[in-house]
Scaffold this motif. Sequence first.
Motif, short mmCIF file in Angstrom:
data_model
loop_
_atom_site.label_atom_id
_atom_site.label_comp_id
_atom_site.label_asym_id
_atom_site.label_seq_id
_atom_site.Cartn_x
_atom_site.Cartn_y
_atom_site.Cartn_z
N LEU A 75 6.29 15.37 -0.20
CA LEU A 75 6.52 14.53 1.13
C LEU A 75 6.79 13.36 0.72
O LEU A 75 7.64 12.26 1.53
CB LEU A 75 5.35 14.51 1.92
N ASN A 76 6.07 12.63 -0.19
CA ASN A 76 6.26 11.37 -0.60
C ASN A 76 7.67 10.88 -1.05
O ASN A 76 8.39 9.98 -0.91
CB ASN A 76 5.29 10.65 -1.61
N LYS A 77 8.24 11.68 -1.96
CA LYS A 77 9.58 11.57 -2.44
C LYS A 77 10.70 11.85 -1.15
O LYS A 77 11.24 10.78 -0.91
CB LYS A 77 9.96 12.66 -3.37
N ALA A 78 10.53 12.51 -0.12
CA ALA A 78 11.27 12.63 0.80
C ALA A 78 11.09 11.02 1.80
O ALA A 78 12.34 10.67 2.06
CB ALA A 78 11.09 13.73 1.63
N LEU A 79 10.08 10.67 1.88
CA LEU A 79 9.81 9.74 2.79
C LEU A 79 10.19 8.53 2.16
O LEU A 79 11.03 7.67 2.80
CB LEU A 79 8.21 9.28 3.17
N MET A 82 0.75 -1.29 -0.13
CA MET A 82 0.04 0.02 0.17
C MET A 82 1.07 1.32 0.04
O MET A 82 0.53 2.22 -0.70
CB MET A 82 -0.96 -0.26 1.20
N THR A 83 1.98 1.31 0.72
CA THR A 83 2.85 2.37 0.65
C THR A 83 3.44 2.60 -0.48
O THR A 83 3.77 3.71 -0.90
CB THR A 83 3.96 2.31 2.04
N GLY A 84 4.03 1.45 -1.31
CA GLY A 84 4.63 1.36 -2.49
C GLY A 84 3.87 2.26 -3.24
O GLY A 84 3.96 2.96 -4.36
N TYR A 85 2.39 1.68 -3.48
CA TYR A 85 1.30 2.12 -4.29
C TYR A 85 1.38 3.77 -4.07
O TYR A 85 1.11 4.62 -4.98
CB TYR A 85 -0.05 1.62 -4.22
N LEU A 86 1.05 4.24 -2.78
CA LEU A 86 0.72 5.46 -2.54
C LEU A 86 2.01 6.41 -3.16
O LEU A 86 1.72 7.41 -3.48
CB LEU A 86 0.92 5.91 -1.16
#
Length: 274
Positions: A101-105, A89-93
């Motif tokens: 923020l997603n790139k940083a995380l 789910m996180t990879g999909y997000l």
Amino acid sequence: MRSKPLLKQLPSLLLYGLLLVFLFPFLLILMNSFKKTQYFVENPLSLPTSLDFSNYVSAFKNMGFMQAFANSMLITVFGVLLILVFSSMTGYLFVRFKWKLNKALFFVMLASMTIPFQVIMIPLVMIYGNMQLLNMKITLLFMYMGFGIPFGVFTFHGFIKGIPYELEESAFIEGSSRARTFFQIVLPLLKPVVVTLLVLDVLWIWNDYLLPSLVLLSPGLKTLPLSTYSFFSSYSVDFSPLMAGLVMTIIPVLLLYLFLQNQIIKGITEGALK
């Protein structure tokens, strides 16, 4: 002329040689599991004179095999399921939502994979010990999620990028929600990588000794790798029952790998193509 066929067979001979090198420790354990400890100490490379299963009976009793097997099974099943669900789910997000923020995380997760567990294990145990959270299976599961999800996210991220977004758009037009689209359309397409991660995580969690030894302190919570330590005393080691216990510990994951090996190879080859 005769040297050419020999040269062609050389790669195969090298592979068979490597196979024997990798199989030798397992064969050594299997052979010595049928011998008395005295004979093992005298000559560990000798073949057993008979198939004596008394070591397996002794190991089954001394290890508390059924209790340890149940603990290992519970921790492995829930740990692997949680890692697969949350990492997919996180990879999909991260792939479908182009937030800064997603790139940083995502890069933070990749960076966390470079930190050896041995560097943080003492501070980790001290923190959880001060919070009275040790000696609990839920704590061990939480730690496995923390150490396993980054690699799962990294793997799913690469595979999800290869899935056409048009498939999801068609589902959205038909009125499907984001969650339903992920679980009914995207996740089935990730079957090869799911199976590959499943086997890798099962091997990791099932065979792990260090982390459970730091978290699970009560005898009733011991996993199979921890229970094999019952054959070690202050001044000696009962090697033959120990070998039998190791064989019984290996068998479940070996069967899982043999059952899913085709899917593992498929996942690896598809990953290489992507």
